[in-house]
Design a protein around this motif. Sequence first.
Motif, PDB file in Angstrom:
ATOM      1  N   LEU A 137       0.829  -1.210   0.000  1.00 19.33           N
ATOM      2  CA  LEU A 137       0.000   0.000   0.000  1.00 19.33           C
ATOM      3  C   LEU A 137       0.863   1.260   0.000  1.00 19.33           C
ATOM      4  N   ALA A 138       1.892   1.272   0.871  1.00 15.04           N
ATOM      5  CA  ALA A 138       2.791   2.421   0.936  1.00 15.04           C
ATOM      6  C   ALA A 138       3.512   2.624  -0.388  1.00 15.04           C
ATOM      7  N   SER A 139       3.937   1.529  -1.000  1.00 17.49           N
ATOM      8  CA  SER A 139       4.630   1.606  -2.290  1.00 17.49           C
ATOM      9  C   SER A 139       3.719   2.167  -3.369  1.00 17.49           C
ATOM     10  N   ILE A 140       2.437   1.762  -3.338  1.00 18.64           N
ATOM     11  CA  ILE A 140       1.468   2.272  -4.318  1.00 18.64           C
ATOM     12  C   ILE A 140       1.350   3.788  -4.203  1.00 18.64           C
ATOM     13  N   GLY A 141       1.306   4.292  -2.951  1.00 23.96           N
ATOM     14  CA  GLY A 141       1.211   5.731  -2.731  1.00 23.96           C
ATOM     15  C   GLY A 141       2.373   6.484  -3.338  1.00 23.96           C
ATOM     16  N   VAL A 142       3.580   5.966  -3.174  1.00 28.66           N
ATOM     17  CA  VAL A 142       4.777   6.610  -3.722  1.00 28.66           C
ATOM     18  C   VAL A 142       4.796   6.500  -5.243  1.00 28.66           C
ATOM     19  N   ILE A 143       4.416   5.322  -5.772  1.00 26.38           N
ATOM     20  CA  ILE A 143       4.429   5.108  -7.227  1.00 26.38           C
ATOM     21  C   ILE A 143       3.407   6.017  -7.931  1.00 26.38           C
ATOM     22  N   VAL A 144       2.220   6.165  -7.319  1.00 32.04           N
ATOM     23  CA  VAL A 144       1.195   7.049  -7.897  1.00 32.04           C
ATOM     24  C   VAL A 144       1.718   8.478  -7.976  1.00 32.04           C
ATOM     25  N   GLN A 145       2.365   8.933  -6.907  1.00 36.40           N
ATOM     26  CA  GLN A 145       2.921  10.285  -6.911  1.00 36.40           C
ATOM     27  C   GLN A 145       3.991  10.439  -7.987  1.00 36.40           C
ATOM     28  N   LEU A 146       4.758   9.381  -8.178  1.00 35.44           N
ATOM     29  CA  LEU A 146       5.849   9.415  -9.160  1.00 35.44           C
ATOM     30  C   LEU A 146       5.326   9.375 -10.594  1.00 35.44           C
ATOM     31  N   VAL A 147       4.418   8.431 -10.887  1.00 37.71           N
ATOM     32  CA  VAL A 147       3.959   8.201 -12.261  1.00 37.71           C
ATOM     33  C   VAL A 147       2.896   9.216 -12.688  1.00 37.71           C
ATOM     34  N   VAL A 148       1.864   9.382 -11.864  1.00 38.63           N
ATOM     35  CA  VAL A 148       0.736  10.227 -12.250  1.00 38.63           C
ATOM     36  C   VAL A 148       1.078  11.712 -12.157  1.00 38.63           C
ATOM     37  N   PHE A 149       1.780  12.095 -11.102  1.00 39.68           N
ATOM     38  CA  PHE A 149       2.030  13.519 -10.868  1.00 39.68           C
ATOM     39  C   PHE A 149       3.470  13.925 -11.191  1.00 39.68           C
ATOM     40  N   GLY A 150       4.298  12.947 -11.501  1.00 35.37           N
ATOM     41  CA  GLY A 150       5.663  13.255 -11.915  1.00 35.37           C
ATOM     42  C   GLY A 150       6.538  13.857 -10.847  1.00 35.37           C
ATOM     43  N   SER A 151       6.199  13.644  -9.571  1.00 33.94           N
ATOM     44  CA  SER A 151       7.012  14.175  -8.472  1.00 33.94           C
ATOM     45  C   SER A 151       7.494  13.034  -7.587  1.00 33.94           C
ATOM     46  N   VAL A 152       8.675  13.196  -7.056  1.00 37.35           N
ATOM     47  CA  VAL A 152       9.257  12.172  -6.183  1.00 37.35           C
ATOM     48  C   VAL A 152       9.384  12.747  -4.772  1.00 37.35           C
ATOM     49  N   PRO A 153       8.841  12.056  -3.768  1.00 37.22           N
ATOM     50  CA  PRO A 153       8.961  12.564  -2.391  1.00 37.22           C
ATOM     51  C   PRO A 153      10.376  12.333  -1.841  1.00 37.22           C
ATOM     52  N   ILE A 154      11.335  13.052  -2.419  1.00 38.57           N
ATOM     53  CA  ILE A 154      12.748  12.814  -2.077  1.00 38.57           C
ATOM     54  C   ILE A 154      13.012  13.068  -0.605  1.00 38.57           C
ATOM     55  N   ILE A 155      12.496  14.188  -0.085  1.00 37.88           N
ATOM     56  CA  ILE A 155      12.726  14.522   1.322  1.00 37.88           C
ATOM     57  C   ILE A 155      12.195  13.411   2.223  1.00 37.88           C
ATOM     58  N   ALA A 156      10.972  12.967   1.947  1.00 37.85           N
ATOM     59  CA  ALA A 156      10.364  11.904   2.758  1.00 37.85           C
ATOM     60  C   ALA A 156      11.184  10.626   2.691  1.00 37.85           C
ATOM     61  N   MET A 157      11.639  10.249   1.500  1.00 39.60           N
ATOM     62  CA  MET A 157      12.398   9.013   1.336  1.00 39.60           C
ATOM     63  C   MET A 157      13.757   9.097   2.028  1.00 39.60           C
ATOM     64  N   VAL A 158      14.424  10.252   1.910  1.00 38.29           N
ATOM     65  CA  VAL A 158      15.733  10.415   2.566  1.00 38.29           C
ATOM     66  C   VAL A 158      15.582  10.348   4.079  1.00 38.29           C
ATOM     67  N   LEU A 159      14.553  11.019   4.618  1.00 39.32           N
ATOM     68  CA  LEU A 159      14.332  10.998   6.067  1.00 39.32           C
ATOM     69  C   LEU A 159      14.019   9.580   6.551  1.00 39.32           C
ATOM     70  N   ALA A 160      13.150   8.866   5.820  1.00 36.82           N
ATOM     71  CA  ALA A 160      12.794   7.497   6.206  1.00 36.82           C
ATOM     72  C   ALA A 160      14.005   6.579   6.120  1.00 36.82           C
ATOM     73  N   PHE A 161      14.773   6.703   5.032  1.00 38.47           N
ATOM     74  CA  PHE A 161      15.938   5.836   4.834  1.00 38.47           C
ATOM     75  C   PHE A 161      17.017   6.118   5.879  1.00 38.47           C
ATOM     76  N   SER A 162      17.348   7.396   6.087  1.00 42.02           N
ATOM     77  CA  SER A 162      18.434   7.745   7.017  1.00 42.02           C
ATOM     78  C   SER A 162      18.080   7.358   8.453  1.00 42.02           C
ATOM     79  N   PHE A 163      16.830   7.615   8.865  1.00 35.36           N
ATOM     80  CA  PHE A 163      16.447   7.282  10.235  1.00 35.36           C
ATOM     81  C   PHE A 163      16.310   5.776  10.413  1.00 35.36           C
ATOM     82  N   GLY A 164      15.851   5.088   9.345  1.00 31.90           N
ATOM     83  CA  GLY A 164      15.759   3.631   9.399  1.00 31.90           C
ATOM     84  C   GLY A 164      17.127   2.984   9.515  1.00 31.90           C
TER      85      GLY A 164
END
Length: 332
Positions: A137-164
């Motif tokens: 489900l989470a992946s679908i949310g990111v993919i929709v933002q990427l494919v349909v709207f052409g934007s990548v939540p870079i800040i969100a991904m960097v924060l999630a990855f670095s803190f993880g």
Amino acid sequence: MDDELKRTQQGVLLAILAYTMWGVAPIYFKALGDVPPFEILCHRVIWSFIFLAVLLYFTKGWQVVKETLRSKTKVIYLLITSITIGINWLVFIWAVSIDHMLDASLGYYINPLFNVILGMIFLNEKLRKLQWFAVALASIGVIVQLVVFGSVPIIAMVLAFSFGMYGLLRKKVNLDAFTGLFIETLVLLPVALIYLFILADSSTSQLSGNAWSLNTLLISAGIVTTLPLLCFAGAAVRLRLATLGFIQYIGPSLMFLLAVFVYGEAFTPDKIITFACIWAALVVFTWDGLSNNSNNKKLAAAQKKEALDVDITNETLIQDLHQAHNKPNKSK
């Protein structure tokens, strides 16, 4: 039982305080809007180091620090975690300064799901069916933002990855949060000092030229960084992981409310779809965690009862054998 209940209540209060402070932290960083993000990070490192050093002195925690520094493996891990948490801090401060608090909130919502993936990859933890569904489900949310709207939540991904990654590596070090943070700030301290007192050339880089109110805010970075961590550490030893995991959503939820209703960030269609998918994923993830915890409790209770029944049976058998052995022989 009363002591256990009191301990749990203390843990809940400390966890709420920790995540509430993390959730409203953007208010503090917004107040430092005239200070460049990297400069704020340097102040955060320097004053956190000083604050932690004072606390270590009064709590007599220097021995643990010395023992940790003698371990080459732990030092290498802490070198990496210091860089990881430094990146996380910097990206968060930068996101707040450029009015991307919604992305920061999204990053910390994604983090629990990202932790599950890291556990599967690096710790050989197996994902349950509902956990896979939540990640999907989470992946679908990111993919929709990427494919349909052409934007990548870079800040969100960097924060999630670095803190993880930070959490994963700190788990491998197996060190208390207090000592670990002190050594991490110690690693970052030379960079912070060199930049702030030699390289920085902004209107706020010289403390002597700042208003006392601004300097007070900058010095308070140590408390803003350390106090919620101390509350979290206190909560972690008093609460079950499932309880702590549920309370952690207070932080990103407060960031979300601040971003939309206080600072007026646009809740655009791409954000709405992505957040909806993430929230749905977190509902599934939390439900799975609570169900699994309940099943584990029932299994443990059943095993305990089975062991108790075996003990009672064995004790009865021993008593019967003992009585038979001591019974008088009535042979003629």
